[in-house]
Scaffold this active site. Structure first.
Site, PDB file in Angstrom:
ATOM      1  N   ASP A  30      35.509  46.731  41.993  1.00  0.00           N
ATOM      2  CA  ASP A  30      36.673  46.326  42.180  1.00  0.00           C
ATOM      3  C   ASP A  30      37.849  46.789  41.712  1.00  0.00           C
ATOM      4  OD1 ASP A  30      37.322  43.012  44.256  1.00  0.00           O
ATOM      5  OD2 ASP A  30      38.500  44.019  43.173  1.00  0.00           O
ATOM      6  N   ILE A  31      39.151  46.719  43.116  1.00  0.00           N
ATOM      7  CA  ILE A  31      40.778  48.045  42.053  1.00  0.00           C
ATOM      8  C   ILE A  31      40.848  46.559  41.072  1.00  0.00           C
ATOM      9  CG2 ILE A  31      42.331  47.164  43.410  1.00  0.00           C
ATOM     10  CD1 ILE A  31      42.949  49.891  43.757  1.00  0.00           C
ATOM     11  N   ASN A  87      33.774  35.937  50.557  1.00  0.00           N
ATOM     12  CA  ASN A  87      34.610  35.168  51.308  1.00  0.00           C
ATOM     13  C   ASN A  87      34.231  35.399  52.894  1.00  0.00           C
ATOM     14  OD1 ASN A  87      35.462  34.207  48.571  1.00  0.00           O
ATOM     15  ND2 ASN A  87      36.300  35.728  48.699  1.00  0.00           N
ATOM     16  N   GLY A  93      40.360  32.564  51.069  1.00  0.00           N
ATOM     17  CA  GLY A  93      41.049  33.946  50.478  1.00  0.00           C
ATOM     18  C   GLY A  93      40.576  35.018  50.933  1.00  0.00           C
ATOM     19  N   GLN A  94      40.474  35.153  51.778  1.00  0.00           N
ATOM     20  CA  GLN A  94      39.343  36.554  52.181  1.00  0.00           C
ATOM     21  C   GLN A  94      40.518  37.378  52.542  1.00  0.00           C
ATOM     22  OE1 GLN A  94      36.621  37.268  55.772  1.00  0.00           O
ATOM     23  NE2 GLN A  94      36.658  39.819  55.590  1.00  0.00           N
ATOM     24  N   HIS A 100      31.944  42.030  52.860  1.00  0.00           N
ATOM     25  CA  HIS A 100      31.876  42.882  51.391  1.00  0.00           C
ATOM     26  C   HIS A 100      31.486  41.642  50.874  1.00  0.00           C
ATOM     27  CE1 HIS A 100      35.940  41.491  51.688  1.00  0.00           C
ATOM     28  NE2 HIS A 100      35.829  40.951  50.629  1.00  0.00           N
ATOM     29  N   LEU A 101      30.051  42.159  49.537  1.00  0.00           N
ATOM     30  CA  LEU A 101      29.797  40.836  49.180  1.00  0.00           C
ATOM     31  C   LEU A 101      30.005  41.387  47.946  1.00  0.00           C
ATOM     32  CD1 LEU A 101      27.369  39.400  48.826  1.00  0.00           C
ATOM     33  CD2 LEU A 101      25.945  41.587  48.528  1.00  0.00           C
ATOM     34  N   HIS A 102      30.519  40.796  47.139  1.00  0.00           N
ATOM     35  CA  HIS A 102      31.258  40.600  45.618  1.00  0.00           C
ATOM     36  C   HIS A 102      29.636  40.175  45.090  1.00  0.00           C
ATOM     37  CE1 HIS A 102      34.695  40.065  46.143  1.00  0.00           C
ATOM     38  NE2 HIS A 102      35.353  38.903  47.446  1.00  0.00           N
TER      39      HIS A 102
HETATM   40  P1  5GP Z   1      38.303  39.420  49.008  1.00  0.00           P
HETATM   41  O1  5GP Z   1      38.987  38.709  48.919  1.00  0.00           O
HETATM   42  O2  5GP Z   1      38.463  40.193  50.519  1.00  0.00           O
HETATM   43  O3  5GP Z   1      36.943  38.741  49.236  1.00  0.00           O
HETATM   44  O4  5GP Z   1      37.930  40.716  48.206  1.00  0.00           O
HETATM   45  C1  5GP Z   1      38.814  41.615  48.603  1.00  0.00           C
HETATM   46  C2  5GP Z   1      38.499  42.544  47.440  1.00  0.00           C
HETATM   47  O5  5GP Z   1      39.408  44.080  47.463  1.00  0.00           O
HETATM   48  C3  5GP Z   1      38.746  42.501  46.483  1.00  0.00           C
HETATM   49  O6  5GP Z   1      38.877  41.800  45.292  1.00  0.00           O
HETATM   50  C4  5GP Z   1      40.456  43.313  45.598  1.00  0.00           C
HETATM   51  O7  5GP Z   1      40.730  43.385  43.712  1.00  0.00           O
HETATM   52  C5  5GP Z   1      39.529  44.883  45.694  1.00  0.00           C
HETATM   53  N1  5GP Z   1      40.410  45.850  46.589  1.00  0.00           N
HETATM   54  C6  5GP Z   1      41.333  45.489  47.541  1.00  0.00           C
HETATM   55  N2  5GP Z   1      42.382  46.799  47.808  1.00  0.00           N
HETATM   56  C7  5GP Z   1      41.452  47.562  46.709  1.00  0.00           C
HETATM   57  C8  5GP Z   1      40.704  49.263  46.799  1.00  0.00           C
HETATM   58  O8  5GP Z   1      42.031  50.104  47.398  1.00  0.00           O
HETATM   59  N3  5GP Z   1      39.872  49.208  46.401  1.00  0.00           N
HETATM   60  C9  5GP Z   1      38.834  48.723  45.625  1.00  0.00           C
HETATM   61  N4  5GP Z   1      38.455  49.491  44.785  1.00  0.00           N
HETATM   62  N5  5GP Z   1      39.338  47.373  45.809  1.00  0.00           N
HETATM   63  C10 5GP Z   1      40.288  46.721  46.159  1.00  0.00           C
END
Ligand code: 5GP
Ligand code: ZN
Length: 114
Positions: A30-31, A87, A93-94, A100-102
């Site tokens: 994750d970034i 999410n 908070g998606q 995606h699975l964190h």
């Molecule tokens: P969500 O909030 O949708 O469950 O998670 C999205 C995740 O994607 C966040 O944790 C966010 O930091 C990550 N993310 C967003 N943009 C990028 C990106 O360009 N590269 C990577 N590696 N992760 C990203």
């Protein structure tokens, strides 16, 4: 899907630190990590949210979990513990609408989550 960030990462059009890849899914860091290890496991095929899953996706979703658990073992915190999160939509908070699975590991987590 043309305008999807994670489809572009899957295709290698946007760089990411990949930690896992096979025929069905990709795992990458994750970034904006929320733990010492924070990786995202995504299907190669575009699926927006868990709401779009059908019975035919059972193997795919199970595969994301198995792949994340395998990486948790490699990362060294499988026995100590880690968190897996998906999410779905705004209230959870998606922010990226490609399933995606964190995988979060390497620290203690509290429950209930925020
Ligand atoms: P969500 O909030 O949708 O469950 O998670 C999205 C995740 O994607 C966040 O944790 C966010 O930091 C990550 N993310 C967003 N943009 C990028 C990106 O360009 N590269 C990577 N590696 N992760 C990203
Ligand atoms: Zn996508």
């Amino acid at each position: 899907m043309a305008d999807c960030l994670f489809c572009k990462i899957v295709e290698g059009k946007i760089p990411a630190k990949k930690v896992h890849e096979d025929e069905l899914c990709v795992g990458f860091s994750d970034i904006n990590p929320q733990a010492p290890t924070h990786a995202l496991f995504v299907p190669k095929r575009h699926v927006a949210t868990t709401n779009e899953l059908t019975a035919e996706d059972r193997e795919l979703v199970g595969h994301l979990t198995v792949s994340a658990a395998k990486y948790a073992r490699q990362a060294g915190f499988a026995d100590t513990g880690y968190r897996l999160v998906m999410n779905c939509n705004r209230a959870a908070g998606q922010t990226v609408f490609h399933l995606h699975l964190h995988l979060l590991g390497g620290r203690e987590f509290t429950w209930p989550p925020g």
